[in-house]
Write an enzyme that holds these catalytic residues in place. Structure first.
Site, mmCIF file in Angstrom:
data_model
loop_
_atom_site.group_PDB
_atom_site.id
_atom_site.type_symbol
_atom_site.label_atom_id
_atom_site.label_comp_id
_atom_site.label_asym_id
_atom_site.label_seq_id
_atom_site.Cartn_x
_atom_site.Cartn_y
_atom_site.Cartn_z
ATOM 1 N N HIS A 141 31.495 40.253 42.534
ATOM 2 C CA HIS A 141 32.105 39.424 41.577
ATOM 3 C C HIS A 141 31.544 39.515 40.314
ATOM 4 O O HIS A 141 31.769 38.318 39.344
ATOM 5 C CB HIS A 141 31.871 37.666 42.256
ATOM 6 C CG HIS A 141 32.851 37.657 43.243
ATOM 7 N ND1 HIS A 141 32.497 38.204 44.523
ATOM 8 C CD2 HIS A 141 33.941 36.900 43.453
ATOM 9 C CE1 HIS A 141 33.661 37.852 45.515
ATOM 10 N NE2 HIS A 141 34.384 36.731 44.637
ATOM 11 N N HIS A 193 37.406 41.260 42.965
ATOM 12 C CA HIS A 193 38.305 39.923 42.672
ATOM 13 C C HIS A 193 39.122 39.914 41.358
ATOM 14 O O HIS A 193 38.350 39.713 40.328
ATOM 15 C CB HIS A 193 37.319 38.756 42.903
ATOM 16 C CG HIS A 193 38.106 37.359 43.225
ATOM 17 N ND1 HIS A 193 39.292 37.149 42.205
ATOM 18 C CD2 HIS A 193 37.996 36.325 43.972
ATOM 19 C CE1 HIS A 193 39.791 35.844 42.776
ATOM 20 N NE2 HIS A 193 39.028 35.356 43.725
ATOM 21 N N HIS A 270 44.330 38.901 50.062
ATOM 22 C CA HIS A 270 43.639 37.556 49.500
ATOM 23 C C HIS A 270 44.529 36.997 48.411
ATOM 24 O O HIS A 270 44.650 37.471 47.467
ATOM 25 C CB HIS A 270 42.236 37.615 48.885
ATOM 26 C CG HIS A 270 41.339 36.512 48.475
ATOM 27 N ND1 HIS A 270 41.329 36.052 47.340
ATOM 28 C CD2 HIS A 270 40.682 35.645 49.458
ATOM 29 C CE1 HIS A 270 40.683 34.846 47.142
ATOM 30 N NE2 HIS A 270 40.153 34.610 48.433
ATOM 31 N N GLU A 322 41.619 34.423 53.706
ATOM 32 C CA GLU A 322 42.613 33.431 52.526
ATOM 33 C C GLU A 322 43.611 34.102 52.174
ATOM 34 O O GLU A 322 43.944 33.975 50.952
ATOM 35 C CB GLU A 322 41.599 32.922 51.823
ATOM 36 C CG GLU A 322 40.116 32.634 52.166
ATOM 37 C CD GLU A 322 39.212 31.863 50.988
ATOM 38 O OE1 GLU A 322 39.098 32.648 50.068
ATOM 39 O OE2 GLU A 322 38.665 30.931 51.382
ATOM 40 N N GLU A 338 45.528 27.579 49.839
ATOM 41 C CA GLU A 338 44.370 27.024 49.240
ATOM 42 C C GLU A 338 44.839 26.776 47.707
ATOM 43 O O GLU A 338 45.633 27.234 47.190
ATOM 44 C CB GLU A 338 43.534 28.421 48.841
ATOM 45 C CG GLU A 338 42.170 28.177 48.246
ATOM 46 C CD GLU A 338 41.514 29.308 47.891
ATOM 47 O OE1 GLU A 338 41.411 30.445 48.694
ATOM 48 O OE2 GLU A 338 40.539 29.387 46.869
ATOM 49 N N CYS A 340 43.275 26.882 44.881
ATOM 50 C CA CYS A 340 43.325 27.903 43.951
ATOM 51 C C CYS A 340 44.395 28.990 43.945
ATOM 52 O O CYS A 340 44.728 29.338 42.846
ATOM 53 C CB CYS A 340 42.070 28.735 43.990
ATOM 54 S SG CYS A 340 40.565 28.053 43.716
ATOM 55 N N CYS A 418 35.413 26.903 44.475
ATOM 56 C CA CYS A 418 36.438 27.185 43.548
ATOM 57 C C CYS A 418 37.302 26.319 43.131
ATOM 58 O O CYS A 418 37.961 26.271 42.025
ATOM 59 C CB CYS A 418 36.996 28.702 43.968
ATOM 60 S SG CYS A 418 37.348 28.570 45.664
ATOM 61 N N CYS A 419 38.060 25.557 44.276
ATOM 62 C CA CYS A 419 39.222 24.801 43.881
ATOM 63 C C CYS A 419 38.944 23.370 42.927
ATOM 64 O O CYS A 419 39.943 23.335 42.244
ATOM 65 C CB CYS A 419 39.657 24.475 45.106
ATOM 66 S SG CYS A 419 40.030 25.828 46.431
#
Lengths: 650, 650
Positions: A141, A193, A270, A322, A338, A340, A418-419
């Protein structure tokens, strides 16, 4: 194919009243401070974030002050901080706030201090990877975090005019541009990502530096080329670099990196990654003028919208990775959806709208925003859903591993957080989703009470939108300034609409789902009315979950049933096709949103006390059904919730 | 509470015609030889078993001949071999077969050679554990394997009268009895996988040795006592002994060992373990006369039958731990419904019937036998299901990890091959489930073409049952010999039945669901007719999966829809409540079982090409529905299958 319109920039649109005024206030007064405390590990009864702690360690290390402490938490924590910074910058754009600006500047100081001499900037990388930077792009990441920091820097620049943060990030981009590409000595890698692609395009849009756009295009086009970079990376490491479960391990579909984007037919893997990537793809396709890339973007978008989207605007049908699964697989009780991912869908939709305003795209954006995104936060702003299901059965959430991810209550914070930070950056940049425009036409996609100024071919245009939407469907628009064309989306859920221009009813043309009128210079007042009768929604019968079922929608808001109103075992309830659905002002929610009520039935136990019965007709008992807007579910204690209920042919 | 009746012993009942003649022939001519090859690692395109290979290694090692090779495969392989031995003994009881008896005797030679001096007998234990025997009762299955070998030895003794195998196993039991118990120096352990309890009771029943019954009672009563043995075991090991996933790890519910059985309210954990344990519990409760243990057994049985049983007679709602979940959670598409668990349900039901014949218990036994158990084998006897779902969507099985365990096709063999060997021992001991009896009364639970002899208070009774059941509902019974009482179960699915005694219609008493008549000495002929009109089955509305749905049953056989007849997306099909269901002899299956047909509807795509539609009425198109018996599904290539379909109120 270039973009047809452009988004607004920060400060161009002002939103502080109406339905969203409540949420903007909540974001600014509660969520931003709450999350600042979270990022400082200052929330009781919640897992620590470690974000700022780690950044301070990295800054100290870079200054030669080593405390001996080590990095803690997952590798992507810089992104949580970056999203908070982006949201805080949005607040500064809306209202100056010295104390907040000071906090932001302190973080920027830390980032400057943590940045390595060659521009590398990543807390996990500096503290953990050291000389092994970029060793595992698939999982670690670094590029993803740079993307979020770039987005924050752009927002901060737009809000304050200060270049310092953007300079830091341009140095970081220079370091990345040197490391990655097709020249000898460079790595032919790309982010595990996606996020950097869209961020580089934002940076390009504010700086005009074509290198940024070129780097974004490289990442988009290199992705999935042979030899597969993530496989090469694994070979170099001599081992599987992360202990991924079998459903992720082999095919790289999870990372949208199994083949070049141009060859991908469906939006896979994802869900957040897929939609960040799609956002970047649209930007790159439009900027490069590549019709092949644009067709790819449209194909992936269409696949998502036609076969992989929950009625709440959620995406991601499984907690395993996810991820998206396959066409028409939309389980309600085990949905991942999710927060996000739904936010990422809003991002992608806005970019699709820039290319070509089409109301069906804005419908999706609105659906995601008013339902999945908004449901993710408690009405007091301090608790969040990561997963947004369409059916909650608390017994299953407690006792069945396939349902463990479905929480009947919002949480204070998450180990992977993250959300919540994504939501506040969406709320504080909401102005970017109301309009897009070009030199001739302003397109209004969302009906949000707002004031805006546009610089058009004929001069400045001031636009004021006054509305209680979605409490009702009346929208009053005052335009002043130069002559221009105005276009308003007719929502897909709307059966009937009227337009009054300066007091007279007009029947204008509709193009791609947008009412369009030419306005002369000077003041013009337009009243739009969208019929907001509650609507029954049904689903394509190719989706097994929703056959024979119905849900209710009023305006953009979807409704659901809750145990708090109906007791347990919500699946026993039936809504007859011929039963009128009425507004229930007795139960109104923030923003003056009514409940809905209808006469329905509940299946009784029956006369036979056994699990299976022979030739028994189900016994239906009349019952009143009380529906609440989906975005407020779970605000009255934990319990069952249900979006799709049985229809009863009448 | 003692048992009211007893089961028959091997050779007492002869089954070789009618519906089950086909399966008995299949078991004897195809499945037993096929599985013998599998156990000898002699099947192409299938994972090796290693069972006999390992046993030979252990025998060699015990004789001092070490080849240096090591044990391969999971620790419980002796049990596969034991179940095969039990099935093969059943064949010997039915028809002498020199070659087969020789194969069995060779295995018994190997077992004798592998048995350690003190009676310990376990291939994995001897080859892998060595001095560490019994170190991990929770996971290492030594006691479980002994249980299966005891069952095989009992069957072999009943079939041949030869004591050798039973002597081996009594020495093994002596070794176990010395190791486990409440005396100083003994371990207070019990099996991680129950089975030994019921096996010890079988051994007690043929040997009359009360030590065996006492040891079984110890295992039943010690289970779940404080301090929890499996926790103590882990402490001694100083670590978690097996890498179990989180849904199994802490509470020991998976092993029915979290608290004493008397305190357990629901039938929980691994379904096969739970039902083997329940079988042993019933035997121990009846033998000991403990009403508390018997109440425990009835409570756990009732919980299973009332809230945790699939309409196919399957049990186990999740693949996570192959386990029960919670009341009324019976997902169709992700059902586990392991073949072994349904077989274990048959075992438990028979023991419950011995205590007190009640037709509702026999209904469950019949449901499991004719549906879940029988569906587990291909019509040619060479392929098997481990998991028996009620809904198959091949896309999900391929692409969604929660559905991976659901196979659209039967497999040749399994890495964990408990099911195929369990099925053949069930088929070859089928006679044990037809009748139970006491000195006065013979109870017939299943209508299977058979001949039997009973030794009763008044002398020998010969009973001949001639029937094509379940092809039709006509059963003719010839009784000869001594006077006795005869009792026949009235199946729960039967709306109407008639009984003719020696040509005259009789209206006899019904007690606990059994028609009972007193027969004088000498020949008596009774004709029973059970109405076999196809029936609609509905489910308790407390089960969310099946609300608004219906399935079809005729006699004991459940029906389903298949892609081979209806095309894809079976979930679009509706069966109107008022649509007559007819027999379809055009499509008859082994045993002369008809298909079913009815006029139904299929939901069409509709006029709107979008995932969600506003105010659209579903468009239903007339279609003919063709149902096939559940036990033959998947015999025409892989594809969708569906048991529960939408009802259409009419």
């Amino acid at each position: 194919m270039m973009k047809n319109t452009q988004p607004v920039s920060l400060k161009q649109v002002k939103i502080d009243k109406g339905f969203w005024g409540y949420y903007r206030d909540l974001a600014f007064s509660s969520m931003i401070p709450h999350q600042w405390r979270a990022l400082n590990d200052d929330l009781s009864d919640a897992p620590p974030s470690y974000s700022l702690r780690n950044l301070r360690l990295a800054a100290d290390r870079n200054r030669g002050l080593s405390s001996g402490e080590t990095y803690q938490g997952p590798c992507f924590l810089d992104s949580d901080l970056a999203k908070w910074l982006e949201a805080a910058a949005g607040w500064l754009a809306a209202r100056p706030d010295e104390q907040l600006e000071k906090s932001i500047d302190e973080v920027i100081d830390l980032l400057a201090a943590a940045q390595e001499a060659d521009g590398y900037l990543n807390t996990f990388g500096s503290l953990v990877l050291g000389k092994n930077r970029w060793r595992n792009l698939r999982d670690e990441h670094e590029l993803y975090c740079s993307g979020h920091l770039i987005e924050a820097a752009v927002a901060y620049f737009e809000a304050t005019g200060k270049r310092r943060f953007i300079d830091i990030m341009e140095r970081n981009v220079a370091c990345i541009a040197e490391a990655f590409g097709r020249e000898p000595g460079q790595r032919r890698g790309y982010p595990g990502h996606p996020e950097l692609e869209l961020a580089l395009m934002r940076l390009f849009h504010v700086t005009g530096n074509p290198h940024h756009a070129r780097l974004a295009r490289y990442f988009i086009e290199e992705r999935g080329q042979q030899p597969l970079y993530f496989e090469e990376e694994k070979k170099r490491a001599g081992r599987e670099q992360a202990d991924w479960p079998p459903y992720i391990r082999p095919p790289l579909r999870q990372y949208q990196a199994h083949k070049p984007l141009k060859e991908q037919q469906t939006l896979d893997g994802h869900a957040v990654r897929a939609l960040y990537l799609l956002s970047g793809l649209v930007d790159v396709a439009a900027e490069s003028g590549s019709s092949e890339l644009m067709q790819t973007a449209e194909r992936l978008w269409d696949n998502c919208i036609r076969h992989r989207l929950y009625v709440t605007g959620g995406v991601g049908s499984t907690h395993h990775g996810e991820a998206f699964t396959f066409d028409n697989h939309l389980p309600n009780g085990t949905a991942y959806a999710e927060t996000c991912a739904s936010i990422a869908l809003v991002f992608a939709a806005r970019r699709m709208l820039e290319v070509q305003p089409r109301s069906a795209i804005a419908d999706v954006m609105e659906r995601a925003l008013y339902n999945n995104c908004l449901a993710s936060v408690q009405l007091d702003g301090t608790r969040f859903f990561y997963v947004n299901p369409l059916q909650v059965w608390p017994s299953a959430s407690q006792q069945e591993p396939d349902h463990w991810h479905v929480k009947p209550e919002r949480q204070k914070w998450f180990g992977c957080a993250c959300c919540p930070t994504n939501l506040i950056r969406l709320l504080s940049s909401l102005d970017r989703y109301v309009f897009t425009y070009n030199s001739q036409t302003i397109y209004q996609h969302l009906y949000i009470d707002s004031e805006a100024v546009f610089s058009m071919a004929n001069g400045l245009v001031q636009l004021t939108c006054r509305t209680r939407y979605p409490a009702d469907g009346a929208v009053t628009l005052h335009k002043d300034g130069a002559a221009c064309r105005l276009a308003w989306r007719v929502p897909g859920w709307c059966r009937q609409h009227t337009l009054m221009q300066d007091g007279r009813q007009v029947v204008p043309d509709i193009e791609n789902g947008y009412i369009q009128i030419d306005c002369p210079a000077g003041p013009v007042t337009v009243s739009l009315t969208f019929d907001m009768q509650p609507c029954r929604v049904t689903c394509d019968p190719a989706v097994p979950e929703n056959i024979g079922k119905v849900c209710l929608q009023r305006g953009p808001l979807l409704y659901c049933l809750e145990e708090a109103d109906q007791g347990r075992e919500l699946w026993r309830l039936y809504l007859p096709d011929n039963s009128p659905v009425d507004l229930d002002w007795h139960q109104a929610w923030p923003g003056d949103i009514p409940g809905l009520k209808a006469a329905g039935y509940r299946q009784a136990d029956g006369s036979v006390d056994s699990l299976y019965r022979f030739a028994e007709t189900p016994e239906l008992v009349p019952v009143r059904l009380n529906f609440v807007p989906y975005y407020v579910w779970g605000n009255r204690g934990p319990g069952e919730m249900l979006v799709w209920l049985h229809a009863l042919p009448g």
